[in-house]
Design a protein around this motif. Sequence first.
Motif, PDB file in Angstrom:
ATOM      1  N   LEU A   8      14.902  37.237  11.600  1.00  0.00           N
ATOM      2  CA  LEU A   8      14.012  36.265  12.232  1.00  0.00           C
ATOM      3  C   LEU A   8      14.100  34.922  11.521  1.00  0.00           C
ATOM      4  O   LEU A   8      14.320  34.845  10.310  1.00  0.00           O
ATOM      5  CB  LEU A   8      12.555  36.756  12.192  1.00  0.00           C
ATOM      6  CG  LEU A   8      12.230  38.102  12.840  1.00  0.00           C
ATOM      7  CD1 LEU A   8      10.732  38.334  12.819  1.00  0.00           C
ATOM      8  CD2 LEU A   8      12.773  38.180  14.253  1.00  0.00           C
ATOM      9  N   SER A   9      13.934  33.869  12.281  1.00  0.00           N
ATOM     10  CA  SER A   9      13.812  32.539  11.698  1.00  0.00           C
ATOM     11  C   SER A   9      12.393  32.345  11.192  1.00  0.00           C
ATOM     12  O   SER A   9      11.491  33.131  11.506  1.00  0.00           O
ATOM     13  CB  SER A   9      14.141  31.467  12.751  1.00  0.00           C
ATOM     14  OG  SER A   9      13.163  31.483  13.788  1.00  0.00           O
ATOM     15  N   TYR A  10      12.190  31.287  10.402  1.00  0.00           N
ATOM     16  CA  TYR A  10      10.832  31.002   9.939  1.00  0.00           C
ATOM     17  C   TYR A  10       9.913  30.691  11.112  1.00  0.00           C
ATOM     18  O   TYR A  10       8.731  31.032  11.108  1.00  0.00           O
ATOM     19  CB  TYR A  10      10.855  29.825   8.959  1.00  0.00           C
ATOM     20  CG  TYR A  10      11.469  30.169   7.615  1.00  0.00           C
ATOM     21  CD1 TYR A  10      10.978  31.229   6.875  1.00  0.00           C
ATOM     22  CD2 TYR A  10      12.533  29.444   7.110  1.00  0.00           C
ATOM     23  CE1 TYR A  10      11.538  31.561   5.655  1.00  0.00           C
ATOM     24  CE2 TYR A  10      13.109  29.767   5.886  1.00  0.00           C
ATOM     25  CZ  TYR A  10      12.595  30.830   5.157  1.00  0.00           C
ATOM     26  OH  TYR A  10      13.158  31.161   3.953  1.00  0.00           O
ATOM     27  N   TYR A  11      10.468  30.048  12.140  1.00  0.00           N
ATOM     28  CA  TYR A  11       9.665  29.732  13.321  1.00  0.00           C
ATOM     29  C   TYR A  11       9.216  31.017  14.021  1.00  0.00           C
ATOM     30  O   TYR A  11       8.045  31.153  14.403  1.00  0.00           O
ATOM     31  CB  TYR A  11      10.473  28.873  14.291  1.00  0.00           C
ATOM     32  CG  TYR A  11       9.782  28.634  15.613  1.00  0.00           C
ATOM     33  CD1 TYR A  11       8.775  27.682  15.733  1.00  0.00           C
ATOM     34  CD2 TYR A  11      10.131  29.372  16.743  1.00  0.00           C
ATOM     35  CE1 TYR A  11       8.132  27.467  16.937  1.00  0.00           C
ATOM     36  CE2 TYR A  11       9.503  29.168  17.951  1.00  0.00           C
ATOM     37  CZ  TYR A  11       8.503  28.211  18.048  1.00  0.00           C
ATOM     38  OH  TYR A  11       7.873  28.005  19.235  1.00  0.00           O
ATOM     39  N   GLU A  12      10.130  31.976  14.169  1.00  0.00           N
ATOM     40  CA  GLU A  12       9.783  33.247  14.818  1.00  0.00           C
ATOM     41  C   GLU A  12       8.776  34.030  13.981  1.00  0.00           C
ATOM     42  O   GLU A  12       7.834  34.630  14.515  1.00  0.00           O
ATOM     43  CB  GLU A  12      11.041  34.073  15.039  1.00  0.00           C
ATOM     44  CG  GLU A  12      11.963  33.512  16.115  1.00  0.00           C
ATOM     45  CD  GLU A  12      13.265  34.255  16.201  1.00  0.00           C
ATOM     46  OE1 GLU A  12      13.802  34.406  17.312  1.00  0.00           O
ATOM     47  OE2 GLU A  12      13.767  34.687  15.126  1.00  0.00           O
ATOM     48  N   ALA A  13       8.956  34.015  12.661  1.00  0.00           N
ATOM     49  CA  ALA A  13       8.012  34.708  11.787  1.00  0.00           C
ATOM     50  C   ALA A  13       6.627  34.080  11.882  1.00  0.00           C
ATOM     51  O   ALA A  13       5.601  34.785  11.945  1.00  0.00           O
ATOM     52  CB  ALA A  13       8.514  34.669  10.341  1.00  0.00           C
ATOM     53  N   ALA A  14       6.563  32.755  11.896  1.00  0.00           N
ATOM     54  CA  ALA A  14       5.278  32.071  12.015  1.00  0.00           C
ATOM     55  C   ALA A  14       4.633  32.342  13.368  1.00  0.00           C
ATOM     56  O   ALA A  14       3.404  32.433  13.477  1.00  0.00           O
ATOM     57  CB  ALA A  14       5.467  30.570  11.818  1.00  0.00           C
ATOM     58  N   THR A  15       5.471  32.506  14.406  1.00  0.00           N
ATOM     59  CA  THR A  15       4.945  32.796  15.739  1.00  0.00           C
ATOM     60  C   THR A  15       4.280  34.166  15.777  1.00  0.00           C
ATOM     61  O   THR A  15       3.278  34.369  16.473  1.00  0.00           O
ATOM     62  CB  THR A  15       6.074  32.734  16.786  1.00  0.00           C
ATOM     63  OG1 THR A  15       6.681  31.441  16.743  1.00  0.00           O
ATOM     64  CG2 THR A  15       5.536  32.982  18.180  1.00  0.00           C
ATOM     65  N   VAL A  16       4.814  35.117  15.025  1.00  0.00           N
ATOM     66  CA  VAL A  16       4.192  36.443  14.925  1.00  0.00           C
ATOM     67  C   VAL A  16       2.770  36.307  14.371  1.00  0.00           C
ATOM     68  O   VAL A  16       1.811  36.886  14.899  1.00  0.00           O
ATOM     69  CB  VAL A  16       5.032  37.380  14.041  1.00  0.00           C
ATOM     70  CG1 VAL A  16       4.276  38.671  13.742  1.00  0.00           C
ATOM     71  CG2 VAL A  16       6.359  37.681  14.697  1.00  0.00           C
ATOM     72  N   MET A  17       2.627  35.526  13.310  1.00  0.00           N
ATOM     73  CA  MET A  17       1.313  35.331  12.698  1.00  0.00           C
ATOM     74  C   MET A  17       0.386  34.581  13.645  1.00  0.00           C
ATOM     75  O   MET A  17      -0.798  34.923  13.778  1.00  0.00           O
ATOM     76  CB  MET A  17       1.486  34.542  11.390  1.00  0.00           C
ATOM     77  CG  MET A  17       0.295  34.625  10.464  1.00  0.00           C
ATOM     78  SD  MET A  17       0.115  36.274   9.804  1.00  0.00           S
ATOM     79  CE  MET A  17      -1.506  36.141   9.041  1.00  0.00           C
TER      80      MET A  17
END
Length: 384
Positions: free
Chosen positions: A38-47
Amino acid sequence: MIQEKIRPFIPTVCHCINDTGQGSIAALLPLFINLLGLSYYEAATVMLANTMCSSVVQPLFGYLADKVKLPFLIPLGVLMVTFSISFMGTTAGTYESVLLLALLSGIGSAIFHPEGALLVNRMTGPAKGKAMGFFAIGGNMGFAIGPIIASTAYTLGRQYLWIYAILGVICTLLYTWTFILSRSEEAEGVKRESKEGAENDWKSFGKLFFLILARSVSFACLNTFIPLFWISQLGKTAGEGNMALTIFFTIGAILTYCGGALSDRVGYVHMIRYSLMILIPGLILFILSGTPILSYILMLPVAFGVFAMYGPTIVLGQTYLAKNVGFSSGITLGVGITIGGLMAPMVGKVGDMYGLQVGLATLIPIAILALFVTFLLKEKKKES
């Protein structure tokens, strides 16, 4: 009976297990990044999906709790959170599946909190601040324990995350045995209070809502940036930064109870005001501190300012919306915890441009405005 002895502790235990799952999601993000690319953007989207879902849905379930008594929502919420985290860490093989499970976890949290706070409100008499402070301890301890359990999965393997599901089942069995299996209204720990003559003070609740937002921003930003502060400003390791965050939440759990108990004596508005009076200078000194020892010491006033007002804010919201206690709980416990996360990226952006100290300094004017609002609030009369 043993059920009667342990009944006052069960809501707090359920709150702890529920928020242990919620508090672990951020700690699991590096695992998803490594395993799923995952990219940082995708990880942040999970949160973001988890917190936003919980914030939006929670007031709706609070409104439902005011209309219909649904005691099974408490264990259902806990099970949804714990099983979502277990599946998220063990069987989720795609970004979409992780995102879906994060959404389900947020819904589980939204289901639990209003009904849990409403249960505590009905179980207690005049000392509601102390009772709500004790209930809130569970959430704070859950956020402190969650990252510890999650980080252990990096060593023992992803299958270790099934411990969340086991904790959820144990919690459900305890709650069912203590509350639902007892048929009588009194045994359920629910004293149905007449709402005749009760009125909603929406104007005062609107003012209180600003305090809820202010506390939420401070809570979310400190939760996000304390580990980074230890690394960038104090020159410590990531492990020491995470330990500082755990210590912060542990201190906060104790002060949450103390703040709730003190509010029954000094008044809910006064307790919130005193908390902000301590938070403002404590935050200034904490940001300027340059050594780990001094930073640890200054954690105490900062934690007092953030956590001691938590219980009084919940109870005050319930008194302002006497006809809609569940809805009020959905706002104070749901929106009040998660919406501050929307501010964290902005603080981070300021930190990227001017340094983390300047970024954290943006919390100071917000706290000052919140202190001013406390002088516009009126203290509601306590129950006799």
